[in-house]
Write a protein that holds these residues in place. Sequence first.
Motif, short mmCIF file in Angstrom:
data_model
loop_
_atom_site.label_atom_id
_atom_site.label_comp_id
_atom_site.label_asym_id
_atom_site.label_seq_id
_atom_site.Cartn_x
_atom_site.Cartn_y
_atom_site.Cartn_z
N VAL A 117 58.56 35.50 44.33
CA VAL A 117 58.25 36.04 45.65
C VAL A 117 57.48 37.35 45.50
N VAL A 118 57.99 38.22 44.61
CA VAL A 118 57.34 39.52 44.40
C VAL A 118 55.92 39.31 43.85
N LEU A 119 55.80 38.43 42.86
CA LEU A 119 54.49 38.17 42.26
C LEU A 119 53.49 37.65 43.28
N SER A 120 53.92 36.71 44.13
CA SER A 120 52.97 36.18 45.12
C SER A 120 52.53 37.25 46.09
N LYS A 121 53.47 38.12 46.46
CA LYS A 121 53.09 39.20 47.38
C LYS A 121 52.07 40.13 46.72
N ILE A 122 52.31 40.45 45.47
CA ILE A 122 51.37 41.33 44.75
C ILE A 122 50.01 40.65 44.64
N GLU A 123 50.02 39.38 44.24
CA GLU A 123 48.77 38.65 44.04
C GLU A 123 47.93 38.58 45.31
N LYS A 124 48.60 38.39 46.42
CA LYS A 124 47.91 38.29 47.70
C LYS A 124 47.11 39.57 47.98
N VAL A 125 47.76 40.71 47.79
CA VAL A 125 47.07 41.97 48.04
C VAL A 125 46.02 42.23 46.97
N ARG A 126 46.40 41.99 45.72
CA ARG A 126 45.51 42.28 44.61
C ARG A 126 44.19 41.52 44.75
N LEU A 127 44.26 40.24 45.09
CA LEU A 127 43.05 39.44 45.20
C LEU A 127 42.17 39.93 46.34
N ARG A 128 42.80 40.48 47.36
CA ARG A 128 42.04 41.02 48.49
C ARG A 128 41.39 42.36 48.11
N VAL A 129 42.12 43.20 47.39
CA VAL A 129 41.65 44.55 47.12
C VAL A 129 40.74 44.63 45.89
N ASN A 130 41.22 44.07 44.78
CA ASN A 130 40.46 44.16 43.54
C ASN A 130 40.94 43.11 42.56
N GLN A 131 40.22 42.00 42.49
CA GLN A 131 40.72 40.90 41.66
C GLN A 131 40.60 41.16 40.17
N HIS A 132 39.94 42.25 39.79
CA HIS A 132 39.86 42.58 38.36
C HIS A 132 40.96 43.52 37.92
N GLN A 133 41.72 44.00 38.88
CA GLN A 133 42.79 44.94 38.57
C GLN A 133 43.97 44.24 37.89
N ILE A 134 44.37 44.76 36.74
CA ILE A 134 45.59 44.25 36.11
C ILE A 134 46.74 45.14 36.55
#
Length: 223
Positions: free
Chosen positions: A10-27
């Motif tokens: 659940v936590v990972l999906s939430k992070i991924e959702k925002v990350r892909l929107r903001v900066n998909q190259h961000q680790i």
Amino acid sequence: MSLYEERFDVVLSKIEKVRLRVNQHQIIKIIAVSKSVDADAIKKMYAIGQRAFGENRVQDLKIKTQTLDDLPLEWHFIGRLQTNKINQLIDLEPALMHSCDSLQMACELDNRLSVKEKSMDVLLQINSAYEEQKAGVLPEKALETYEQILLTCKHINLKGVMSIGAHVQEEKIVQKSFETTYKIFEKLSDKGAIHCSMGMSSDFELAVACGANMLRIGSTLFH
Ligand SMILES: *Cc1c(COP(=O)(O)O)cnc(C)c1O
């Protein structure tokens, strides 16, 4: 799936959702904050692939590193460091110390590191929420303090900044505190800053949206 896996997912999906929107190259790195759970819970989290754990008390860090000595874990210290615990912390060799909150603390840490001929990776904690009960340098002082530590503390490897989001309900205010820290982080990128540690259970999505690349998540993962 185990309960831990489900929560982590659940936590990972939430992070991924925002990350892909903001900066998909961000680790983004997750530090599982284990301060309120025992070694057994950490083992369960390890079993599903988590390696980095965070503790906020030197004594707890010591007990848990000893108990879990046979696992290849990475330990992060995220709490207030009392002067009389500095030597113990150095001996525990944490992967990263997130909570250096003043030049004075840096100098004391540096002195003890020097005696022991060791070094430590450290983040400068910034009180970007301007909250009296919070530790950290004020944003106006952050760049100057960071540079002073770089200049004078040769046994400290400064790796970036850490903040705890504003302790309020209004999202705008929490966001502002994260943005303040991120702006400072950006200005320090040519001085070796690589970690921007912010975001906890209640506000990690917002932190990712504001540029955090290291999250410290406890209760949502463990409880
Ligand atoms: C406890 C703690 C966290 C994790 O908080 P949760 O709300 O449990 O996710 C993160 N950072 C610091 C400094 C903490 O003390």
